[in-house]
Design a protein around this motif. Structure first.
Motif, PDB file in Angstrom:
ATOM      1  N   ALA A 185     -18.144  81.260   3.059  1.00 55.88           N
ATOM      2  CA  ALA A 185     -16.776  80.882   2.673  1.00 55.88           C
ATOM      3  C   ALA A 185     -16.265  79.750   3.548  1.00 55.88           C
ATOM      4  N   ILE A 235     -15.219  75.996   2.141  1.00 52.24           N
ATOM      5  CA  ILE A 235     -13.863  75.494   2.359  1.00 52.24           C
ATOM      6  C   ILE A 235     -13.899  74.173   3.116  1.00 52.24           C
ATOM      7  N   TRP A 273      -9.517  72.012   8.540  1.00 50.86           N
ATOM      8  CA  TRP A 273     -10.313  71.325   7.523  1.00 50.86           C
ATOM      9  C   TRP A 273      -9.417  70.622   6.509  1.00 50.86           C
ATOM     10  N   LEU A 275     -12.666  70.805   1.092  1.00 52.82           N
ATOM     11  CA  LEU A 275     -11.441  70.163   1.561  1.00 52.82           C
ATOM     12  C   LEU A 275     -11.720  68.779   2.134  1.00 52.82           C
ATOM     13  N   PHE A 328      -9.083  76.836   8.550  1.00 54.09           N
ATOM     14  CA  PHE A 328      -8.707  76.351   7.219  1.00 54.09           C
ATOM     15  C   PHE A 328      -7.749  75.169   7.319  1.00 54.09           C
TER      16      PHE A 328
END
Length: 447
Positions: A86, A90, A22, A94, A19
Motif C-alpha cells: 500500500a 501510494i 508523498w 501520488l 502519505f
C-alpha cells in the motif's frame, strides 16, 4: 530466526505522515530526476531520518538499473519499504497524478494557443534552457557517481557506444553490468560502497530503517508473493490492451500507443533522460503522432512541471490523439485526455511491477558486492547516455533546421546564460526556465 527479527524491527513511521509527504512531493518535485532524488534524499535521509543513506543509495542503484523513471521508482521503493505494498502504490501514484493533470491542461493550452506569438516566444526561450538543464543533470549525476577512474572509463565507453556506434541501450547496460561484476572480482575496492560513497556518508543520526535493521516480513522474498504480483500485472496489462484491440483494431492509434509505450517501459533503461530519444524516434519518426518541434516543446513543459520528466509521454499521448482527430473535431479535448491516460498507464504499470516484485530480492543483497558492483557500473554508464541526450537536444535547438541551415545564435546565447546560471550560481531550475522564457519572448518579438 527471521520471524523473531521481523517482530522487533517494524519501523515506527506513521503511515499518514508518509502519505502527506508523498502528496507534497508530487507537487514540489521539480528539476527532473536529479532534483527529485535530491529532494527525497534531503527529506527521507537527512531530515526525517526514516531511511539510512546506505539503504537509500542501494535502492537508487537498483532503480537506475531498471527501465523507466528512476525517481518515481525510487519513491515507490521507499514507500514499499516503509509501509508494504500500500505504501509503495501510494508513493508511486501520488508522484505521478499532479503532473498528469497539469500536463493535460498545459497540453490543451499549447494546442489552442501555441501559434500565438507570445506563447511561441516563451517556448523559444525555454528550449535552450532545457538543453542547459540536461547538461547540468549530466554533471550532477556524474559528480555523485564517478568516484574512480574505472567508473569514468565505463561512462566514457557508454557515451562512445551510443553516440558514435548507436549501439542499443540494453546492450550497453548489459556490458556495463558484466564489466562491474568482472572487475569487482579483481578490484573490489573500486566498487565498495564505503569507498565510492564515502563523500556522502554523513552522520545524520540513527534512522528508523538503518543499515543494520533486519528485514521486515514483507521485504523477505517469497515465490508465492512474486507469483501473485506477476499474475495481477499480467491482467492489468492484457485486459486493457485486449479491449483496445477488439474494440478499435490493432492498427488504431490508441492501440499502437499502448503497445509502443509498453515497449518503452520495458526496453529503455537509465531513467527519463535515457528514454526520451527512444520516445522521440517512435512518436515523431515512426508514427508521426507529433513533429520534432512539438516534441521539444513537450520536453520544455515536462521540465517546467512537477513530477517525473518522463511524464512528457502524457503530452505525446494528448497531442498525438488530438492531431489524429480520433473522436471527431467536436471532441478533440476528450480524445487528447484518453490518449494521455492510455500512455501514462502503459508507461508506469511496469515501474510498479519492477519494484513490488524485485525489491525483496534487492533488499537481501545490500551487503553483497556481486550484486552491488554491477549496479554501480550501470549507474556510471547512464552518465554517458545522458550526455548523449544533452548533445541530441543541443543539435535540435541550435540547428532547428539541420546543420545545413543557419546556426541559431540567439538560442546559443540563452543556452550559455542558462549554463552559467546553473553551474556557477546554482540558481533554481524554475527561475532559469522563467528568465529564459522571458528572454526568448523578447528575441522572438524583436525578430
Amino acid at each position: 530466526m527471521q520471524q523473531s527479527n521481523d517482530v522487533s524491527i517494524q519501523p515506527a513511521i506513521p503511515f499518514w505522515q508518509a502519505f502527506w509527504f508523498w502528496l507534497k512531493l508530487g507537487f514540489i518535485s521539480f528539476g527532473g530526476p536529479a532534483g527529485q532524488i535530491a529532494v527525497m534524499h534531503h527529506e527521507l535521509v537527512e531530515q526525517k531520518r526514516w531511511i539510512s543513506e546506505r539503504r537509500f543509495l542501494h535502492a537508487l542503484n537498483y532503480c537506475m538499473l531498471l527501465p523507466g523513471p528512476e525517481a518515481q521508482q525510487l519513491a515507490t521503493y521507499m514507500g514499499w519499504l516503509m509501509h508494504r505494498t500500500a505504501g509503495g502504490l501510494i508513493a508511486g501514484i501520488l508522484f505521478i497524478l499532479p503532473s498528469l493533470f497539469l500536463l493535460i491542461l498545459l497540453s490543451w493550452i499549447y494546442i489552442q494557443f501555441g501559434d500565438v506569438p507570445i506563447i511561441a516566444g516563451l517556448f523559444y526561450g525555454i528550449k535552450p534552457a532545457v538543453t542547459a538543464i540536461v547538461f547540468h543533470a549530466t554533471y550532477r549525476i556524474g559528480h555523485r557517481t564517478l568516484k574512480n577512474h574505472l567508473l569514468w572509463l565505463i561512462a566514457v565507453a557508454a557515451f562512445i557506444a551510443i553516440f558514435v556506434f548507436s549501439l542499443p541501450f540494453p546492450l550497453i547496460i548489459f556490458c556495463a553490468a558484466a564489466s562491474g561484476y568482472v572487475f569487482s572480482k579483481y578490484y573490489p575496492r573500486l566498487f565498495n560502497q564505503q569507498n565510492t560513497q564515502q563523500h556522502q556518508q554523513k552522520n545524520y543520526g540513527t534512522a528508523h530503517i538503518d543499515d543494520d535493521t533486519p528485514l521486515p516480513q514483507h521485504a523477505i522474498f517469497s515465490w508465492s508473493r512474486l507469483g501473485k504480483i506477476l499474475i495481477i500485472a499480467a491482467i492489468l496489462w492484457c485486459l486493457p490492451i485486449l479491449i483496445l484491440s477488439f474494440s478499435l483494431g490493432w492498427q488504431h492509434t490508441y492501440t499502437q500507443m499502448a503497445w509502443f509505450f509498453s515497449k518503452a517501459a520495458l526496453l529503455t533503461f537509465g531513467g527519463a533522460y535515457a528514454v526520451l530519444p527512444y520516445v522521440y524516434q517512435g512518436a515523431v519518426d515512426h508514427y508521426a503522432w507529433l513533429n520534432p518541434t512539438q516534441m521539444i516543446d513537450g520536453l520544455a513543459l515536462g521540465e517546467s512541471t512537477p513530477g517525473p520528466l518522463i511524464m512528457i509521454v502524457a503530452f505525446v499521448g494528448f497531442v498525438g490523439a488530438f492531431n489524429q482527430v480520433l473522436f471527431g473535431v467536436e471532441h478533440l479535448f476528450i480524445a487528447g485526455v484518453v490518449g494521455a491516460i492510455i500512455v501514462t498507464w502503459f508507461t508506469f504499470l511496469f515501474s510498479f511491477v519492477f519494484i513490488l516484485a524485485g525489491a525483496p530480492i534487492i533488499e537481501s543483497t545490500h551487503n553483497e558486492l556481486k550484486f552491488t558492483a554491477p549496479l554501480t557500473a550501470i549507474t556510471a554508464a547512464v552518465v554517458g547516455v545522458i550526455l548523449n541526450l544533452a548533445l541530441f537536444f543541443s543539435y535540435h535547438v541550435l540547428w532547428p533546421n539541420g546543420f545545413e541551415q543557419a546556426f541559431d545564435y540567439s538560442a546559443a546565447l540563452i543556452t550559455i546564460a542558462a549554463l552559467i546560471a546553473l553551474f556557477k550560481f546554482q540558481i533554481n531550475v524554475l527561475y532559469v526556465i522563467f528568465v529564459s522564457a522571458l528572454c526568448g519572448l523578447a528575441v522572438y518579438l524583436l525578430i
